[in-house]
Each structure stands twice: as C-alpha cells, then as structure tokens.
Design an enzyme around this catalytic site. Structure first.
Site, short mmCIF file in Angstrom:
data_model
loop_
_atom_site.label_atom_id
_atom_site.label_comp_id
_atom_site.label_asym_id
_atom_site.label_seq_id
_atom_site.Cartn_x
_atom_site.Cartn_y
_atom_site.Cartn_z
N CYS A 169 0.83 -1.21 0.00
CA CYS A 169 0.00 0.00 0.00
C CYS A 169 0.87 1.27 0.00
CB CYS A 169 -0.99 -0.04 1.17
SG CYS A 169 -2.35 1.12 0.93
N HIS A 173 -3.73 -5.12 0.48
CA HIS A 173 -3.21 -5.49 1.81
C HIS A 173 -3.16 -7.02 1.99
CE1 HIS A 173 -2.64 -1.66 3.91
NE2 HIS A 173 -3.59 -1.22 3.11
N GLU A 189 -1.35 -8.67 3.94
CA GLU A 189 -1.14 -9.06 5.36
C GLU A 189 -2.47 -9.31 6.07
OE1 GLU A 189 -1.13 -6.04 4.35
OE2 GLU A 189 -1.97 -4.73 5.89
#
Ligand code: MN
Length: 234
Positions: free
Chosen positions: A105, A206, A208
């Site tokens: 990001c 994202h 993660e």
C-alpha cells in the site's frame, strides 16, 4: 539462521507517542519462514540496512507530495515527514546493498517515489471513472479484481491472470518510477502492483490481511525465499 525482515512502523493516528502496526505483517513474515523486526522512523537507516536481509515497507499515512515536487491538494490525508525521510533513505540503502524490498500500500507508493515516480494525491479527485479503491467492507472482503501482467514475477508466482483483492487506498501511482514495471492493474487502469531489480516488488492492496488466501501468503514466501537465496550467495 532465518532471514531477518525489517518492517517499518509508524505512529498511531493523532498520537505521536505510540507506534502501531497491524499484526498481519509480522505474522506473514514468521509464517513464511523469516524473523520479523520492527523499524520505527528512528536511528540510522544506512546502518539498519546492513543488518536486515529484507525490508517490508508497511501501510500508513500519505507520502508528502513534496517528495515528488507537488504542493498538497485538498484531498490529501495525514503525512508523517519523519517516517517518509526514514523510509526513503532505508529503501535507497537496501537498493544499494541489492537487498529485497516488499512494499505494501503506502509501501508501493514510497517505492515509486524512491524510483522517481509521482502519485495521485486523491484518486477520486484526480481521475474520472475510477472504481472505489477505499472499500467499505471488512478487511478481508475482496472488493475489486485486477489484471496481472503476463510474464511478470507476480504472474509466475500466483499463476493467474486475474485476481480479486481488498482495497484501502485513496492514492495511487500517477507517473511510474523509472526501472519499475507494472505487474497488475485494476479495471480502471490504477496500478496495483510494481516490480523492479534486486527483488523489489510492491502491491497496492493489503495481503497481510489475507494470509489465509494462498496467493497473498505467497507474496511473503517470495520475499523470504529471495532473502534466503541472497544470504546463501554471500
Ligand atoms: Mn485498489
């Protein structure tokens, strides 16, 4: 020893006493076989780059537009100039040492800036007919699709031409930095992934938050594998 992955961390919004980062970054690194360490915007980035095997530039506030020679537009968000300077110096030191950097990001945006590129400070204000890139669903919701560039590193990794991702950004690459390649784009043409030499790669979504989805976990695995190879070559 497992590769040591530095993960940048910034201040909690409206509280410059507290550093904060979502848990998924460290979890992703550990699950993929690395040892995560967190890097606040303090100390000497050149020296830090010599002790880590790889770097994750994490999500966070908007990069200061002065970094790409623009004044702030009204749609711009919070900036953290100290973190910007630290991350840029760290990224350049990693490039010098030919060590992998994975941007997530804001991290993609910082890599683009490090390579001389620029950003849309606010997609909605600067691009007509853009799809929604700041989703209102939960973190795991896959709100838009993207098209992966054939023969890109990302393509070889996920073995797909299309992928569905989450999206929590209001800024994006405007001018692509020199020596970077586009690895994926959203249906409105917004750049969603970039790649460069020496294990530099970055995504605008994202992963993660999506470690339960193999394609996203694989991004962390790719970073750790590249770092392991680099360690063996020393
Ligand atoms: Mn997006």
């Amino acid at each position: 020893m497992k590769p040591v992955i530095g993960i940048t961390i910034g201040y909690q919004e409206a509280n410059y006493d507290i550093l904060a980062l979502r848990d998924g970054y460290g979890k992703g690194v550990a699950a993929a076989g690395g040892n995560p360490i967190f890097l606040p915007p303090q100390g000497d980035p050149q020296e830090t780059a010599t002790v880590i095997d790889g770097l994750i530039l994490a999500g966070g506030p908007d990069p200061d537009p002065q970094l790409f020679n623009e004044d702030p537009f009204p749609g711009m968000g919070r900036v953290d100039w100290k973190r910007d300077r630290f991350e840029l110096a760290l990224t350049r030191a990693m490039q010098k040492g030919k060590k992998p950097v994975f941007g997530i990001c804001r991290g993609l945006q910082m890599i683009n800036i490090a390579y001389g590129g620029s950003l849309y400070q606010d997609i909605e204000k600067e691009r007509s007919a853009a799809i929604a890139h700041f989703q209102k669903g939960d973190f795991c919701h896959l709100s838009h699709c993207l098209r992966i560039t054939p023969n890109s590193r990302l393509f070889h990794l996920v073995k797909k031409e299309k992928m569905q991702v989450n999206s929590f950004h209001h800024q994006a690459v405007k001018m692509l930095g020199g020596d970077l390649l586009v690895a994926a784009i959203a249906p409105d043409g917004i750049i969603e992934a970039v790649e460069g030499e020496n294990g530099v790669f970055a995504v605008q979504w994202h992963p993660e938050l999506l470690l339960h989805i193999p394609e996203n976990y694989l991004l962390f695995k790719e970073l750790i594998c590249t770092c392991s190879k680099g360690k063996m070559a020393l």
